[in-house]
Design an enzyme around this catalytic site. Structure first.
Site, PDB file in Angstrom:
ATOM      1  N   SER A 133       0.832  -1.208   0.000  1.00 17.55           N
ATOM      2  CA  SER A 133       0.000   0.000   0.000  1.00 17.55           C
ATOM      3  C   SER A 133       0.862   1.251   0.000  1.00 17.55           C
ATOM      4  O   SER A 133       1.962   1.277   0.566  1.00 17.55           O
ATOM      5  CB  SER A 133      -0.859  -0.022   1.275  1.00 17.55           C
ATOM      6  OG  SER A 133      -1.274   1.285   1.612  1.00 17.55           O
ATOM      7  N   GLU A 135       0.494   3.488   1.854  1.00 14.69           N
ATOM      8  CA  GLU A 135       0.683   3.885   3.264  1.00 14.69           C
ATOM      9  C   GLU A 135       2.128   3.670   3.708  1.00 14.69           C
ATOM     10  O   GLU A 135       2.547   4.241   4.715  1.00 14.69           O
ATOM     11  CB  GLU A 135      -0.264   3.098   4.171  1.00 14.69           C
ATOM     12  CG  GLU A 135      -1.707   3.562   4.103  1.00 14.69           C
ATOM     13  CD  GLU A 135      -1.928   4.946   4.716  1.00 14.69           C
ATOM     14  OE1 GLU A 135      -1.403   5.213   5.802  1.00 14.69           O
ATOM     15  OE2 GLU A 135      -2.625   5.761   4.091  1.00 14.69           O
ATOM     16  N   TYR A 157      -0.634  -0.115  10.436  1.00 12.69           N
ATOM     17  CA  TYR A 157      -0.958  -0.715   9.133  1.00 12.69           C
ATOM     18  C   TYR A 157       0.180  -0.470   8.136  1.00 12.69           C
ATOM     19  O   TYR A 157       0.637  -1.384   7.447  1.00 12.69           O
ATOM     20  CB  TYR A 157      -2.269  -0.112   8.607  1.00 12.69           C
ATOM     21  CG  TYR A 157      -2.592  -0.481   7.179  1.00 12.69           C
ATOM     22  CD1 TYR A 157      -3.132  -1.721   6.855  1.00 12.69           C
ATOM     23  CD2 TYR A 157      -2.357   0.419   6.126  1.00 12.69           C
ATOM     24  CE1 TYR A 157      -3.431  -2.062   5.537  1.00 12.69           C
ATOM     25  CE2 TYR A 157      -2.641   0.089   4.813  1.00 12.69           C
ATOM     26  CZ  TYR A 157      -3.185  -1.141   4.524  1.00 12.69           C
ATOM     27  OH  TYR A 157      -3.472  -1.478   3.219  1.00 12.69           O
TER      28      TYR A 157
HETATM   29  P1  NDP Z   1     -10.751  -5.234   2.206  1.00 10.58           P
HETATM   30  O1  NDP Z   1     -10.632  -4.754   3.608  1.00 10.58           O
HETATM   31  O2  NDP Z   1     -11.988  -4.936   1.440  1.00 10.58           O
HETATM   32  O3  NDP Z   1     -10.544  -6.826   2.181  1.00 10.58           O
HETATM   33  C1  NDP Z   1      -9.667  -7.474   3.046  1.00 10.58           C
HETATM   34  C2  NDP Z   1      -9.926  -8.965   2.962  1.00 10.58           C
HETATM   35  O4  NDP Z   1      -9.019  -9.656   3.826  1.00 10.58           O
HETATM   36  C3  NDP Z   1     -11.335  -9.408   3.368  1.00 10.58           C
HETATM   37  O5  NDP Z   1     -11.777 -10.389   2.481  1.00 10.58           O
HETATM   38  C4  NDP Z   1     -11.105 -10.002   4.747  1.00 10.58           C
HETATM   39  O6  NDP Z   1     -12.058 -10.987   5.095  1.00 10.58           O
HETATM   40  C5  NDP Z   1      -9.748 -10.658   4.536  1.00 10.58           C
HETATM   41  N1  NDP Z   1      -9.082 -11.005   5.769  1.00 10.58           N
HETATM   42  C6  NDP Z   1      -8.904 -10.223   6.879  1.00 10.58           C
HETATM   43  N2  NDP Z   1      -8.231 -10.911   7.809  1.00 10.58           N
HETATM   44  C7  NDP Z   1      -7.960 -12.144   7.286  1.00 10.58           C
HETATM   45  C8  NDP Z   1      -7.281 -13.282   7.766  1.00 10.58           C
HETATM   46  N3  NDP Z   1      -6.724 -13.320   8.987  1.00 10.58           N
HETATM   47  N4  NDP Z   1      -7.186 -14.377   6.950  1.00 10.58           N
HETATM   48  C9  NDP Z   1      -7.752 -14.378   5.730  1.00 10.58           C
HETATM   49  N5  NDP Z   1      -8.421 -13.312   5.225  1.00 10.58           N
HETATM   50  C10 NDP Z   1      -8.513 -12.212   5.998  1.00 10.58           C
HETATM   51  O7  NDP Z   1      -9.465  -4.692   1.427  1.00 10.58           O
HETATM   52  P2  NDP Z   1      -9.312  -4.281  -0.119  1.00 10.58           P
HETATM   53  O8  NDP Z   1      -9.980  -5.293  -0.960  1.00 10.58           O
HETATM   54  O9  NDP Z   1      -9.625  -2.858  -0.272  1.00 10.58           O
HETATM   55  O10 NDP Z   1      -7.738  -4.394  -0.289  1.00 10.58           O
HETATM   56  C11 NDP Z   1      -7.125  -5.625  -0.687  1.00 10.58           C
HETATM   57  C12 NDP Z   1      -5.681  -5.615  -0.226  1.00 10.58           C
HETATM   58  O11 NDP Z   1      -5.005  -4.508  -0.829  1.00 10.58           O
HETATM   59  C13 NDP Z   1      -5.485  -5.449   1.270  1.00 10.58           C
HETATM   60  O12 NDP Z   1      -4.332  -6.177   1.634  1.00 10.58           O
HETATM   61  C14 NDP Z   1      -5.234  -3.960   1.447  1.00 10.58           C
HETATM   62  O13 NDP Z   1      -4.497  -3.703   2.621  1.00 10.58           O
HETATM   63  C15 NDP Z   1      -4.437  -3.675   0.186  1.00 10.58           C
HETATM   64  N6  NDP Z   1      -4.516  -2.329  -0.305  1.00 10.58           N
HETATM   65  C16 NDP Z   1      -5.724  -1.742  -0.525  1.00 10.58           C
HETATM   66  C17 NDP Z   1      -5.805  -0.464  -1.012  1.00 10.58           C
HETATM   67  C18 NDP Z   1      -7.126   0.189  -1.281  1.00 10.58           C
HETATM   68  O14 NDP Z   1      -7.150   1.416  -1.490  1.00 10.58           O
HETATM   69  N7  NDP Z   1      -8.228  -0.553  -1.346  1.00 10.58           N
HETATM   70  C19 NDP Z   1      -4.585   0.319  -1.284  1.00 10.58           C
HETATM   71  C20 NDP Z   1      -3.368  -0.446  -1.136  1.00 10.58           C
HETATM   72  C21 NDP Z   1      -3.346  -1.707  -0.639  1.00 10.58           C
HETATM   73  P3  NDP Z   1     -13.187 -10.644   6.223  1.00 10.58           P
HETATM   74  O15 NDP Z   1     -14.072  -9.642   5.571  1.00 10.58           O
HETATM   75  O16 NDP Z   1     -13.809 -11.956   6.490  1.00 10.58           O
HETATM   76  O17 NDP Z   1     -12.458 -10.066   7.411  1.00 10.58           O
HETATM   77  P1  GDP Z   2      -6.483   5.594   4.019  1.00 11.97           P
HETATM   78  O1  GDP Z   2      -5.800   6.515   3.056  1.00 11.97           O
HETATM   79  O2  GDP Z   2      -6.199   4.152   3.746  1.00 11.97           O
HETATM   80  O3  GDP Z   2      -6.288   5.939   5.437  1.00 11.97           O
HETATM   81  O4  GDP Z   2      -8.044   5.705   3.647  1.00 11.97           O
HETATM   82  P2  GDP Z   2      -9.279   6.384   4.417  1.00 11.97           P
HETATM   83  O5  GDP Z   2     -10.385   6.451   3.418  1.00 11.97           O
HETATM   84  O6  GDP Z   2      -9.575   5.693   5.695  1.00 11.97           O
HETATM   85  O7  GDP Z   2      -8.768   7.863   4.765  1.00 11.97           O
HETATM   86  C1  GDP Z   2      -8.331   8.749   3.758  1.00 11.97           C
HETATM   87  C2  GDP Z   2      -8.118  10.127   4.356  1.00 11.97           C
HETATM   88  O8  GDP Z   2      -9.380  10.683   4.710  1.00 11.97           O
HETATM   89  C3  GDP Z   2      -7.268  10.150   5.629  1.00 11.97           C
HETATM   90  O9  GDP Z   2      -6.340  11.195   5.515  1.00 11.97           O
HETATM   91  C4  GDP Z   2      -8.266  10.465   6.733  1.00 11.97           C
HETATM   92  O10 GDP Z   2      -7.720  11.222   7.814  1.00 11.97           O
HETATM   93  C5  GDP Z   2      -9.261  11.323   5.966  1.00 11.97           C
HETATM   94  N1  GDP Z   2     -10.585  11.379   6.606  1.00 11.97           N
HETATM   95  C6  GDP Z   2     -11.244  12.503   6.938  1.00 11.97           C
HETATM   96  N2  GDP Z   2     -12.401  12.205   7.532  1.00 11.97           N
HETATM   97  C7  GDP Z   2     -12.488  10.852   7.584  1.00 11.97           C
HETATM   98  C8  GDP Z   2     -13.482   9.961   8.080  1.00 11.97           C
HETATM   99  O11 GDP Z   2     -14.515  10.339   8.616  1.00 11.97           O
HETATM  100  N3  GDP Z   2     -13.230   8.620   7.918  1.00 11.97           N
HETATM  101  C9  GDP Z   2     -12.087   8.156   7.313  1.00 11.97           C
HETATM  102  N4  GDP Z   2     -11.913   6.838   7.148  1.00 11.97           N
HETATM  103  N5  GDP Z   2     -11.116   8.991   6.863  1.00 11.97           N
HETATM  104  C10 GDP Z   2     -11.321  10.322   6.991  1.00 11.97           C
END
Ligand code: NDP
Ligand code: GDP
Length: 333
Positions: A133, A135, A157
């Site tokens: 990510s 992040e 994270y």
């Molecule tokens: P989500 O939070 O939507 O999905 C995360 C998934 O991981 C869910 O299916 C969850 O299942 C599963 N999971 C959590 N804990 C476990 C575990 N212990 N064992 C097996 N499965 C588990 O994330 P996204 O789809 O948005 O993101 C996919 C990946 O990409 C993640 O690793 C995220 O950190 C990374 N990422 C995402 C970004 C974004 O903007 N979306 C940006 C950069 C990286 P359950 O719901 O059952 O907990």
């Molecule tokens: P991130 O980039 O993975 O942390 O994605 P988020 O969607 O959780 O947050 C993106 C940005 O939005 C961060 O800088 C947060 O501080 C800002 N933010 C402002 N208000 C909120 C809120 O109410 N919820 C979340 N999740 N983020 C917020």
């Protein structure tokens, strides 16, 4: 060249298949005639809603497992015999990572070692994708971040993802695995979890438009993110695993806007002025903020032929329209 299994089809195993990216990736791979397996821990009561929404729930073979449980990974690999392994599982919500630091580090960081070890001990030809990510860049060390920008994560994270990235690089360099790390910037969709700011804004704008809510409370409106569409980003993941050599890639749009600007676009999509409805609640500010990120996907474009297809305005419209639809159908309250 990667070999297919006896039935001639490629086989993919996806952890985190029930998440946003897992659902889009499963649909993409099924469209390419892969056999798709998904690791599911079955924690939630309706874990499969995203797969259902994309109409792929019947086509993904679900295997019970958890990335923190090595034996379940070994069994899943034995059952799926994957040619490609996409590790998308994570505790992915930054804010929650301060409340659950150990869980976050276990699932989003340490568990990657389990996955890599499971591959090393079973079939070293399996191609591996790690979901890293932006992040990891945290307090950014360059105005535009690419694969050579040093990391400075700001949350548990981010720290976990930095560990996972380097473990992936390490298994490539020390064990010769085809292991790639995709450093993806924020990507969103109508399937984004409701806790993320984009979905909070799209749902809030839709509720206010329909008179179901008066105000929307948010935290820091000045933070800037490079937001893209998840459907575009899973294609970059797949492309990484089709390369002869594994490598690391930044995936981003190259445009960043503030949370405030995201609000303006979302509310104006339904004919409203966000300034009349959005309220800043200091309780929602982060303990340590990532003020701004902006990615360069030049390498992904040059080597993978990947570039984003969906503009921010199209993404926001898609999300707000989806939430309006959900409210009208009573799926969202
Ligand atoms: P989500 O939070 O939507 O999905 C995360 C998934 O991981 C869910 O299916 C969850 O299942 C599963 N999971 C959590 N804990 C476990 C575990 N212990 N064992 C097996 N499965 C588990 O994330 P996204 O789809 O948005 O993101 C996919 C990946 O990409 C993640 O690793 C995220 O950190 C990374 N990422 C995402 C970004 C974004 O903007 N979306 C940006 C950069 C990286 P359950 O719901 O059952 O907990
Ligand atoms: P991130 O980039 O993975 O942390 O994605 P988020 O969607 O959780 O947050 C993106 C940005 O939005 C961060 O800088 C947060 O501080 C800002 N933010 C402002 N208000 C909120 C809120 O109410 N919820 C979340 N999740 N983020 C917020």
């Amino acid at each position: 060249m990667e070999k297919n299994k006896p039935d001639g089809r490629k086989r993919a195993l996806i952890t985190g298949v029930t998440g946003q990216d897992g659902a889009y990736l499963a649909r993409l791979l099924l469209g390419k005639d892969y056999q798709v397996f998904g690791l599911v821990a079955r924690r939630g009561s309706d874990a499969l809603w995203r797969l259902r929404k994309l109409e792929v729930d019947k086509d993904v073979t679900l295997l019970v497992g958890d990335v923190t449980d090595l034996s379940s990974l070994l069994r899943a690999i034995e059952q799926a015999q994957p040619t490609e392994f996409y590790n998308l599982a994570a505790q992915s919500f930054v804010d929650k990572s301060w409340d659950l630091p150990s869980v976050t580090v276990q699932v989003s960081g340490m568990a990657v070692t389990n996955v890599l070890e499971a591959i090393r001990c079973t079939d070293r030809k399996i191609r591996f994708y790690q979901a890293t990510s932006s992040e990891v860049f945290g307090r950014v060390q360059a105005p535009v971040q690419d694969e050579s920008t040093p990391f400075h994560p700001r949350s548990p994270y981010g720290v976990a993802k930095a560990f996972a990235h380097w473990m992936t690089v390490n298994y490539r360099e020390s064990h010769g695995l085809h292991a790639s790390s995709g450093i993806l910037f924020n990507h969103e969709s109508p399937l984004r979890g409701p806790e993320f700011v984009t979905r909070k804004i799209s749902a809030g704008a839709a509720r206010i438009k329909l008179g179901r809510q008066d105000r929307l409370k948010l935290g820091n409106l000045d933070a800037k993110r490079d937001w893209g569409f998840a459907g575009d980003y899973v294609d970059a993941m797949w492309r990484m695993l089709q390369q002869d050599a594994a490598d690391d890639y930044v995936v981003a749009t190259g445009r960043n806007v503030s949370v405030r600007e995201f609000c303006r676009i979302a509310f104006s999509h339904v004919g409203l002025d966000y300034e009349k409805f959005v309220e800043v609640d200091p309780a929602l500010f982060r303990r340590a903020e990532v003020d701004t990120v902006l990615g360069s996907a030049a390498k992904a474009k040059a080597k993978l032929g990947w570039s984003p297809k969906t503009s921010l305005e199209e993404l926001v419209a898609m999300m707000v329209d989806a939430d309006l639809g959900r409210l009208e159908k009573g799926i969202l309250s």
